[in-house]
Design an enzyme around this catalytic site. Structure first.
Site, PDB file in Angstrom:
ATOM      1  N   TYR A 142      13.482  26.020   2.361  1.00 14.34           N
ATOM      2  CA  TYR A 142      12.298  26.802   2.722  1.00 14.34           C
ATOM      3  C   TYR A 142      11.723  26.369   4.074  1.00 14.34           C
ATOM      4  O   TYR A 142      11.065  27.141   4.745  1.00 14.34           O
ATOM      5  CB  TYR A 142      11.202  26.642   1.657  1.00 14.34           C
ATOM      6  CG  TYR A 142      11.272  27.624   0.507  1.00 14.34           C
ATOM      7  CD1 TYR A 142      12.450  27.825  -0.194  1.00 14.34           C
ATOM      8  CD2 TYR A 142      10.144  28.336   0.118  1.00 14.34           C
ATOM      9  CE1 TYR A 142      12.499  28.704  -1.266  1.00 14.34           C
ATOM     10  CE2 TYR A 142      10.192  29.222  -0.940  1.00 14.34           C
ATOM     11  CZ  TYR A 142      11.370  29.398  -1.636  1.00 14.34           C
ATOM     12  OH  TYR A 142      11.407  30.273  -2.688  1.00 14.34           O
ATOM     13  N   LYS A 193      23.773  21.262  -6.459  1.00 10.04           N
ATOM     14  CA  LYS A 193      25.058  21.915  -6.209  1.00 10.04           C
ATOM     15  C   LYS A 193      25.905  20.900  -5.442  1.00 10.04           C
ATOM     16  O   LYS A 193      26.370  21.149  -4.321  1.00 10.04           O
ATOM     17  CB  LYS A 193      24.827  23.219  -5.422  1.00 10.04           C
ATOM     18  CG  LYS A 193      26.046  24.117  -5.277  1.00 10.04           C
ATOM     19  CD  LYS A 193      26.474  24.801  -6.562  1.00 10.04           C
ATOM     20  CE  LYS A 193      27.804  25.534  -6.341  1.00 10.04           C
ATOM     21  NZ  LYS A 193      28.369  26.083  -7.581  1.00 10.04           N
ATOM     22  N   ASP A 226      24.606  26.659 -11.005  1.00 10.38           N
ATOM     23  CA  ASP A 226      25.170  27.857 -11.646  1.00 10.38           C
ATOM     24  C   ASP A 226      25.284  27.636 -13.155  1.00 10.38           C
ATOM     25  O   ASP A 226      24.941  28.504 -13.957  1.00 10.38           O
ATOM     26  CB  ASP A 226      26.521  28.252 -11.020  1.00 10.38           C
ATOM     27  CG  ASP A 226      27.482  27.085 -10.834  1.00 10.38           C
ATOM     28  OD1 ASP A 226      27.085  25.923 -11.060  1.00 10.38           O
ATOM     29  OD2 ASP A 226      28.653  27.336 -10.475  1.00 10.38           O
ATOM     30  N   ASP A 250      12.656  27.644  -7.544  1.00 10.66           N
ATOM     31  CA  ASP A 250      12.060  28.985  -7.465  1.00 10.66           C
ATOM     32  C   ASP A 250      12.799  29.915  -8.417  1.00 10.66           C
ATOM     33  O   ASP A 250      12.196  30.642  -9.217  1.00 10.66           O
ATOM     34  CB  ASP A 250      12.167  29.497  -6.021  1.00 10.66           C
ATOM     35  CG  ASP A 250      11.616  30.901  -5.873  1.00 10.66           C
ATOM     36  OD1 ASP A 250      10.542  31.176  -6.431  1.00 10.66           O
ATOM     37  OD2 ASP A 250      12.274  31.737  -5.199  1.00 10.66           O
ATOM     38  N   ASP A 254      11.654  31.207 -12.576  1.00 12.83           N
ATOM     39  CA  ASP A 254      11.522  32.617 -12.980  1.00 12.83           C
ATOM     40  C   ASP A 254      12.401  32.891 -14.199  1.00 12.83           C
ATOM     41  O   ASP A 254      11.997  33.588 -15.133  1.00 12.83           O
ATOM     42  CB  ASP A 254      11.946  33.564 -11.845  1.00 12.83           C
ATOM     43  CG  ASP A 254      10.776  33.970 -10.944  1.00 12.83           C
ATOM     44  OD1 ASP A 254       9.809  33.196 -10.858  1.00 12.83           O
ATOM     45  OD2 ASP A 254      10.844  35.053 -10.324  1.00 12.83           O
TER      46      ASP A 254
HETATM   47  C1  IPM Z   1       6.822  31.287  -6.037  1.00 12.31           C
HETATM   48  C2  IPM Z   1       6.976  32.483  -5.154  1.00 12.31           C
HETATM   49  C3  IPM Z   1       6.920  32.009  -3.705  1.00 12.31           C
HETATM   50  C4  IPM Z   1       8.084  31.059  -3.471  1.00 12.31           C
HETATM   51  C5  IPM Z   1       6.891  33.129  -2.656  1.00 12.31           C
HETATM   52  C6  IPM Z   1       5.810  34.129  -2.916  1.00 12.31           C
HETATM   53  C7  IPM Z   1       6.796  32.577  -1.266  1.00 12.31           C
HETATM   54  O1  IPM Z   1       8.150  33.153  -5.444  1.00 12.31           O
HETATM   55  O2  IPM Z   1       5.780  30.608  -5.954  1.00 12.31           O
HETATM   56  O3  IPM Z   1       7.721  31.033  -6.841  1.00 12.31           O
HETATM   57  O4  IPM Z   1       9.205  31.495  -3.186  1.00 12.31           O
HETATM   58  O5  IPM Z   1       7.866  29.861  -3.568  1.00 12.31           O
HETATM   59 MG    MG Z   2       9.170  32.416  -7.153  1.00 14.50          MG
END
Ligand code: IPM
Ligand code: MG
Length: 359
Positions: A142, A193, A226, A250, A254
């Site tokens: 990032y 990885k 993976d 990240d 999710d």
């Molecule tokens: C998160 C979001 C952020 C990230 C974005 C909005 C920059 O997806 O907090 O997970 O990628 O960190």
């Molecule tokens: Mg995110």
């Protein structure tokens, strides 16, 4: 008790709506519990860009540093997608994480028993999961340099991002994960990885070394990303704490949220040595923004995490967690967690129900 300073950053999209519900909880703490909390507000994201020309005004960083904790809604939206990367709403969020040196992102994925049916996975696979994703938040791909898109002499374009970790950065996130695990099931799975990326081979080496030296009680395992993505769906109960890089974290957080049924239920804490920020893990949801239907529970649970981790108010945090359970028991559901036989409510109604349950 001295007055605690909280900086509220509503941001964009549903961030504006759900932070209103957080504000109700903060008011309740002041009015009913006599807790001295001073709430300030500042701009971030696209909203900040529209008003000031930057997604992260200096004033927001200054106030964030001075606060005991920052509470953030969400940033981003279709409206700002064509802007240059340097002023996109997301840069506001990345910028404040960096400016406050928030290197440790805690993303718990827990299934509320009332919602075990809400996951697309079988109930027996997800019921009772309790995973903590510890995501490195202030470095990695990032932030690594070089980055950007350049035009080559022959007219082709070249896009570059760089994955970088130094030993000290890996050391501190590994320790953070081990410390979290010591208060839980003492199991840490480090995700990398290392079969392909040298940088994450270094990650694996440092994590292994720290465990061997200072955390003999921790059961440490390693997994390629993976495989981890697959294992999370196959058998999520094998995980206690997962520690991983910024981008893998990240993605995997999710994925882990979907085990719980809705991303609208999950709070997070972003911690540094001096500062802390709390936010739901979901985004600004432009598709439902402004309609009053967003789920405010991840935001409200972020308030609870803030009370617990930054403000030393564990009993108030317990009360909020219990109130969230009560409204779920009452059958109240926002649209993202709606199930047959339940009562669908909007953002404000859900916030009010939590307040009512707090008494
Ligand atoms: C998160 C979001 C952020 C990230 C974005 C909005 C920059 O997806 O907090 O997970 O990628 O960190
Ligand atoms: Mg995110």
């Amino acid at each position: 008790m001295s007055t605690k300073k909280v900086l509220l950053l509503p941001g964009d999209g549903i961030g504006q709506e759900i932070t209103e519900e957080a504000r109700k909880i903060l008011n309740w703490l002041t009015k009913s519990k006599g807790v001295a909390i001073e709430v300030e507000e500042a701009l971030i994201g696209g909203t900040a860009y529209d008003e000031t020309g930057t997604p992260l005004p200096d004033d927001t960083v200054t106030k964030g540093k001075a606060a005991d904790a920052v509470l953030l809604g969400a940033v981003g939206g279709t409206k700002w997608e064509s802007l240059d990367y340097s002023v996109r709403p997301e840069r506001g969020l990345l910028g404040i994480r960096k400016a406050l040196d928030l290197f440790c992102n805690l993303r718990p994925a827990q299934v509320f028993p009332q919602l075990a049916d809400a996951s697309t996975l079988k109930k027996e696979v997800v019921a009772g999961i309790d995973i903590m994703v510890v995501r490195e938040l202030s470095s990695g791909i990032y932030f690594g340099a070089p980055k950007g898109v350049e035009t080559l002499p022959d007219g082709r374009k070249k896009g570059v991002n760089t994955l970088v970790y130094t030993t000290d950065e890996i050391d501190r996130i590994a320790r953070a994960a081990f410390n979290v695990a010591m208060k839980r099931g003492k199991k840490v799975c480090s995700v990398d990885k290392a079969n392909v990326l040298e940088c994450t081979e270094l990650w694996r080496d440092v994590v292994t070394e720290i465990q061997g030296k200072d955390y003999p009680e921790i059961e440490l395992s390693h997994m390629y990303v993976d495989n981890a993505a697959m294992q999370l769906i196959r058998w999520p109960k094998q995980f206690d704490v997962i520690v991983t890089t910024n981008m893998f974290g990240d993605i995997l957080s999710d994925e882990a949220s979907m085990l719980t049924g809705s991303i609208g239920m999950l709070p997070s804490a972003s911690l540094g040595d001096e500062n802390a920020l709390y936010e739901p893990i979901h985004g600004s949801a432009p598709d439902i923004a402004g309609k009053g239907v967003a789920n405010p529970l991840a935001m409200i649970l972020s308030v609870s995490m803030m009370l617990r981790y930054s403000l030393g108010m564990a009993s108030e945090a317990d009360a909020i967690d219990a109130a969230v359970n009560t409204v779920l028991d009452q059958g109240l559901r926002t649209q993202d967690i709606m199930q047959d036989g339940m009562k669908q409510v909007g953002t404000a109604e859900m916030g009010d129900a939590v307040l009512a349950a707090l008494g």
